[in-house]
Design an enzyme around this catalytic site. Structure first.
Site, short mmCIF file in Angstrom:
data_model
loop_
_atom_site.label_atom_id
_atom_site.label_comp_id
_atom_site.label_asym_id
_atom_site.label_seq_id
_atom_site.Cartn_x
_atom_site.Cartn_y
_atom_site.Cartn_z
N GLU A 122 30.50 -30.57 7.55
CA GLU A 122 30.15 -30.42 6.14
C GLU A 122 30.85 -31.50 5.32
OE1 GLU A 122 29.01 -26.03 5.06
OE2 GLU A 122 31.17 -26.20 5.22
N HIS B 18 37.05 -24.16 6.68
CA HIS B 18 36.12 -24.63 5.64
C HIS B 18 36.88 -25.49 4.64
CE1 HIS B 18 33.24 -24.52 2.31
NE2 HIS B 18 32.34 -24.17 3.20
N SER C 23 24.47 -28.71 0.71
CA SER C 23 23.27 -28.65 -0.13
C SER C 23 21.98 -28.60 0.68
CB SER C 23 23.25 -29.83 -1.12
OG SER C 23 24.36 -29.78 -1.99
N GLU D 285 36.83 -25.64 1.54
CA GLU D 285 37.35 -24.92 0.39
C GLU D 285 38.66 -24.21 0.73
OE1 GLU D 285 32.85 -24.37 -1.32
OE2 GLU D 285 33.89 -22.63 -0.52
N GLY E 261 27.58 -28.05 -2.49
CA GLY E 261 27.35 -27.51 -3.82
C GLY E 261 27.11 -28.55 -4.90
N ASN F 50 26.75 -18.87 4.46
CA ASN F 50 28.07 -18.58 3.90
C ASN F 50 27.89 -18.12 2.45
OD1 ASN F 50 30.73 -18.46 3.13
ND2 ASN F 50 31.12 -20.66 3.31
N LYS G 160 30.12 -17.03 0.49
CA LYS G 160 31.31 -17.36 -0.30
C LYS G 160 31.72 -16.17 -1.17
CE LYS G 160 30.27 -22.25 0.08
NZ LYS G 160 30.31 -23.58 -0.52
#
Length: 248
Positions: free
Chosen positions: A165, A95, A211, A97, A171, A10, A12
């Site tokens: 996730e 996702h 990560s 986010e 991250g 991904n 992003k």
């Protein structure tokens, strides 16, 4: 049942014409990574989708990061029919986010999965808990609630890949231990076994994301119920090749 390893990258909101060309070259030059033995899918930005689809080696694939359900008066969006029109076969859905920044609910994510699957795309359907939810021992409650929303609308599980996730590991440099990740994956598979079917539980691929790097991929992939990864930052570097090799 042997499940084919799946590796998603991904990208992003990252990339320029130059950096995308370099990433595609890294992938195309990785001759020792056999796309017939593992599924490799990268998700560039919307503006780079067609470019990557046209230039990427054909045993690797391209995914959208997001879409709206249908064409129409949705300024700044892209529809699933447009993705199909340029030859794409995958889309990331739900996702964390998107859930946090754009307030996408379980129901919105589930509707997108249904639209994608009904259109013939494979949905990379994301789930995961926040740090607070994990500390409150709500991991199973949250992930199965999100999975239930997807299960309510999915008819063809062959067109779905689940990506677990943990939000607290995306991250941040923090990674769930292999044992922590395996436990969640095993719980999800058992939930599918009890609430969907034995067949779906055995064949659906459940990815880990958070990560993931070349240095920890080889350990994580050895766990029984981890079938691959959805990778963020490391997919923007040559380290992604090392991650891919963990599945060979």
């Amino acid at each position: 049942m042997a499940r084919k390893p799946f590796f998603g990258g991904n990208w992003k909101c990252n990339g320029t014409q130059e950096s995308v060309d370099k990433l595609v070259k890294i992938l195309n030059d990785a001759k020792d990574v056999d796309g017939s033995k593992i599924d490799v899918v990268v998700a560039p930005t919307l503006i780079h989708l067609a470019k990557v689809h046209e230039s990427l080696r054909k045993d690797f694939h391209v995914s959208a990061q997001n879409f709206v359900a249908e064409s129409g008066a949705y300024t700044g969006e892209v529809s699933v029919s447009m993705l199909k029109d340029i030859g794409l076969h995958y889309a990331i859905v739900g996702h964390s986010e998107r859930r946090s920044l754009y307030h996408e609910t379980d129901e919105v994510a589930a509707h997108k999965v249904k639209v994608a699957v009904d259109a013939g795309l494979t949905a990379i359907a994301c789930i995961g808990e926040t740090l607070q939810e994990r500390e409150e021992n709500k991991t199973n409650e949250v992930t199965t609630r999100q999975l239930q929303a997807y299960a309510n609308v999915i008819k063809d599980w062959d067109k779905v890949v689940i990506a677990y996730e943990p939000v607290w590991a995306i991250g941040t440099g923090k990674v769930a231990t292999p044992q922590q990740a395996q436990q969640v994956h095993a719980d999800l598979r058992e939930w599918l076994r009890k609430n969907v079917s034995e067949e779906v539980a055995d064949k659906v691929r459940i990815l880990y994301g958070g990560s993931v790097k070349g240095d920890n991929a080889e350990v994580l992939i050895k766990e029984k119920d981890i079938d691959g990864f959805l990778v963020g930052g490391a997919s923007l570097t040559a380290d992604f090749i090392k991650i891919l090799k963990s599945g060979l």
